[in-house]
Design an enzyme around this catalytic site. Structure first.
Site, PDB file in Angstrom:
ATOM      1  N   LYS A  91       0.973  -1.307   0.038  1.00 18.72           N
ATOM      2  CA  LYS A  91      -0.104  -0.153   0.071  1.00 18.72           C
ATOM      3  C   LYS A  91       0.932   1.215  -0.006  1.00 18.72           C
ATOM      4  O   LYS A  91       2.048   1.116   0.630  1.00 18.72           O
ATOM      5  CB  LYS A  91      -1.063   0.110   1.287  1.00 18.72           C
ATOM      6  N   LYS A 194     -17.544   6.580  -3.375  1.00 22.90           N
ATOM      7  CA  LYS A 194     -17.046   5.759  -4.359  1.00 22.90           C
ATOM      8  C   LYS A 194     -17.801   4.522  -4.575  1.00 22.90           C
ATOM      9  O   LYS A 194     -18.445   3.907  -5.360  1.00 22.90           O
ATOM     10  CB  LYS A 194     -15.667   5.679  -4.839  1.00 22.90           C
ATOM     11  N   GLY A 196     -19.665   3.098  -1.616  1.00 25.66           N
ATOM     12  CA  GLY A 196     -20.981   3.147  -0.881  1.00 25.66           C
ATOM     13  C   GLY A 196     -22.293   3.507  -1.713  1.00 25.66           C
ATOM     14  O   GLY A 196     -23.246   2.884  -1.709  1.00 25.66           O
TER      15      GLY A 196
END
Length: 363
Positions: A91, A194, A196
């Site tokens: 990440k 984006k 939800g």
């Protein structure tokens, strides 16, 4: 999975010495000309090149950014393992307010840093970054996914992320109530950005009643205007206390399940898209003690990473959707393992993922 705290001493202890560490590589990136400050964390490449998105966020300090990168990278190792992907976990975080400092030159500089790792880390979108941003990063780095179809990518991965969460929610309903249908169930969605907003669409199509909350009023307004039957809670604190709530779906930032929120939850199931939902290790037991079924976040939100991983091999949406649909079966398998071992579902998922990574490391 235990989170890393934000103090420098704790970050270094976790990275090098604790059981929660074990990260292979952490890269601190700085480009003074563009104002770029970034952290790239590679937790594991046991299953293949580390894959995970780039988060662009105004952290309180640099230590908090490093801690978040470490937590998120470790989570990606588990997510990719449970999704059956040949990828390890990584990440990246870019420090700063994207609305204030994000520029094309900054993204290009970031792309050069990712490219310098030679494919050990493959990036994609996350909070604060979008398909258009990945198109820019890809101009300097071939190890970029989440690009637009016009630039050889698959486009917005939030579509399949939401689909996977929906499958995990159906599996949770099947396990708890004996029926995967959400018709007539009341679902609270915290965060309708984006991912939800797509999840809300799936829920409504399945006949669920939906309550939403979001700190961004424009996001709430878009849902409310399109779907007048959707109820709006003033904030997340009141959303989780909604009477008659069956399912709570945290779809914003991490730490949604903590010592304050768990005792207040009225829902019987927690299943959402947010990463690192458990604020500390004891939360999963608190949920179990209250009889709340928790669908591990990194399992149910894997639809997006399934999509971006497929992009590396020539994207096919139908193939990806078929893989994401298997999140239903994976979630049920975790609940079965949890019952068999007498442990919470999050611990069961960790055991399954750790076994796959350990097997991959064997000569």
């Amino acid at each position: 999975m235990t989170d890393v705290t934000g103090s420098p001493d704790d970050v270094l202890h976790t990275l090098f010495r604790s059981d929660q560490g074990g990260h292979e590589q952490v890269v601190l990136c700085q480009d003074r000309a563009t104002g770029l400050k970034a952290v790239i964390a590679i937790h594991s490449t046991a299953l293949g090149p580390a894959l995970g998105g780039t988060r662009f966020y105004p952290y309180e300090n640099e230590a908090a950014a490093v801690a978040d990168a470490l937590n998120l990278a470790r989570g990606m190792s588990y997510k990719n393992a449970m999704a059956g992907l040949d990828h390890g976990g990584g990440k990246a975080v870019i420090i700063g307010d994207p609305e204030q400092i994000k520029t094309e030159d900054l993204l290009l500089a970031y792309g050069r840093f990712v490219d310098s790792l030679g494919g050990r880390y493959v990036t994609a979108c996350d909070v604060g970054t979008y398909v258009a941003d990945m198109d820019v990063v890809a101009r300097e780095c071939r190890w970029t996914t989440g690009r637009s179809p016009e630039n050889g990518g698959a486009g917005d991965s939030s579509v399949l992320t939401a689909f996977g969460v929906f499958q995990g929610m159906r599996a949770s309903a099947r396990h708890l109530w004996g029926d995967p249908s959400l018709r007539g169930r009341t679902v609270g969605v915290a965060g309708v950005g984006k991912v939800g907003r797509h999840l809300v669409e799936h829920l409504l199509e399945d006949g669920a009643q939906v309550v939403i909350a979001d700190v961004r009023q424009d996001s709430v307004g878009r849902i409310a205007d399109k779907h007048p039957t959707v109820r709006v809670a003033p904030d997340t604190e009141r959303l989780i206390r909604t009477e008659g709530l069956d399912i709570y779906a945290p779809c914003a930032l991490g730490g949604a399940l903590n010592d304050d929120s768990v005792p207040a939850l009225t829902a019987k199931i927690v299943c959402g898209a947010a990463n690192n939902q458990l604020e500390h290790p004891g939360v999963e037991k608190d949920l179990a003690d209250r009889g709340i079924l928790y669908a591990p976040d990194y399992v149910v939100n894997a639809g997006g990473v399934i999509q971006v991983a497929d992009e590396l091999h020539g994207f096919d949406f139908d193939r990806c959707k078929e893989k994401a649909a298997k999140i239903f079966d994976t979630t049920l398998a975790i609940f079965a393992r949890a019952k068999e071992d007498g442990i919470p579902p999050a611990a069961a998922a960790d055991r399954i993922a750790e076994h796959r990574m350990a097997e991959a490391r064997r000569p």
